[in-house]
Design a protein around this motif. Sequence first.
Motif, short mmCIF file in Angstrom:
data_model
loop_
_atom_site.label_atom_id
_atom_site.label_comp_id
_atom_site.label_asym_id
_atom_site.label_seq_id
_atom_site.Cartn_x
_atom_site.Cartn_y
_atom_site.Cartn_z
N ALA A 30 0.84 -1.21 0.00
CA ALA A 30 0.00 0.00 0.00
C ALA A 30 0.87 1.25 0.00
CB ALA A 30 -0.94 0.00 1.20
N GLU A 31 1.94 1.23 0.76
CA GLU A 31 2.87 2.38 0.76
C GLU A 31 3.51 2.54 -0.62
OE1 GLU A 31 3.28 4.68 2.95
OE2 GLU A 31 2.46 3.79 4.77
N ALA A 32 3.85 1.42 -1.26
CA ALA A 32 4.43 1.48 -2.61
C ALA A 32 3.44 2.05 -3.60
CB ALA A 32 4.89 0.08 -3.04
N LEU A 33 2.16 1.67 -3.47
CA LEU A 33 1.13 2.22 -4.35
C LEU A 33 1.00 3.72 -4.15
CD1 LEU A 33 -1.14 2.01 -6.42
CD2 LEU A 33 -2.69 1.45 -4.51
N HIS A 34 0.99 4.15 -2.90
CA HIS A 34 0.89 5.59 -2.62
C HIS A 34 2.07 6.33 -3.27
CE1 HIS A 34 1.19 9.14 0.31
NE2 HIS A 34 0.23 9.40 -0.55
N THR A 35 3.26 5.81 -3.10
CA THR A 35 4.45 6.42 -3.70
C THR A 35 4.34 6.44 -5.22
OG1 THR A 35 5.81 5.71 -1.85
CG2 THR A 35 6.97 6.25 -3.89
N ASP A 58 -3.86 3.58 5.74
CA ASP A 58 -4.43 3.14 7.01
C ASP A 58 -4.21 1.64 7.12
OD1 ASP A 58 -5.92 2.46 9.22
OD2 ASP A 58 -7.83 3.14 8.42
N CYS A 59 -3.34 1.24 8.06
CA CYS A 59 -2.98 -0.17 8.23
C CYS A 59 -3.67 -0.81 9.43
CB CYS A 59 -1.46 -0.29 8.38
SG CYS A 59 -0.54 0.25 6.95
N SER A 60 -4.69 -0.17 9.97
CA SER A 60 -5.31 -0.66 11.20
C SER A 60 -5.97 -2.04 11.03
CB SER A 60 -6.34 0.35 11.72
OG SER A 60 -7.37 0.56 10.77
N GLU A 61 -6.31 -2.42 9.82
CA GLU A 61 -6.95 -3.73 9.56
C GLU A 61 -6.04 -4.67 8.78
OE1 GLU A 61 -10.08 -4.74 10.63
OE2 GLU A 61 -10.08 -2.88 11.81
N THR A 68 -6.08 0.50 3.59
CA THR A 68 -6.83 1.51 2.87
C THR A 68 -5.93 2.68 2.55
OG1 THR A 68 -8.81 0.89 4.11
CG2 THR A 68 -8.86 3.01 2.99
N LEU A 69 -5.97 3.13 1.33
CA LEU A 69 -5.30 4.36 0.92
C LEU A 69 -6.38 5.44 0.99
CD1 LEU A 69 -2.64 5.52 -0.01
CD2 LEU A 69 -3.22 4.88 -2.33
N ALA A 70 -6.29 6.28 2.01
CA ALA A 70 -7.37 7.22 2.30
C ALA A 70 -6.93 8.66 2.13
CB ALA A 70 -7.85 7.02 3.74
#
Length: 127
Positions: A30-35, A58-61, A68-70
Amino acid sequence: MINVNSIINLNFPRIKQLTQAQSQALEQTAEALHTEVVQAQVFPFDTGNLQNESTFVDCSESSRGQVTLASTAPYARRVYFHPEYHFQTKENPNARGLWYEDWLPGGSKDQFCQKAYKEIYRRIVGL
């Protein structure tokens, strides 16, 4: 008559390590996608708030297999779902609405997350 015996020894510490690696790889994907999305310069950019401060992972789940990329900016939904706006392209030349479309199924980069997850998971578990 044939008799067959089997003994199965499960390596529970290794199973636990592999399970934790799944969550860790999901978070890093998810962090890679955001980047990737930021580097593609597709976010509408006026002050940079939406792209830089208001969008996060958001890595809470993640232990349940969901990240979630929020975007928390109040205008994020409005500009995302209205690609007809004439976005300023000075800072981000590819700025547009629907900025995640390339990474969704059918998009030009729809395999990005699958490939990233596979590479990250293999690196974490040492394969």
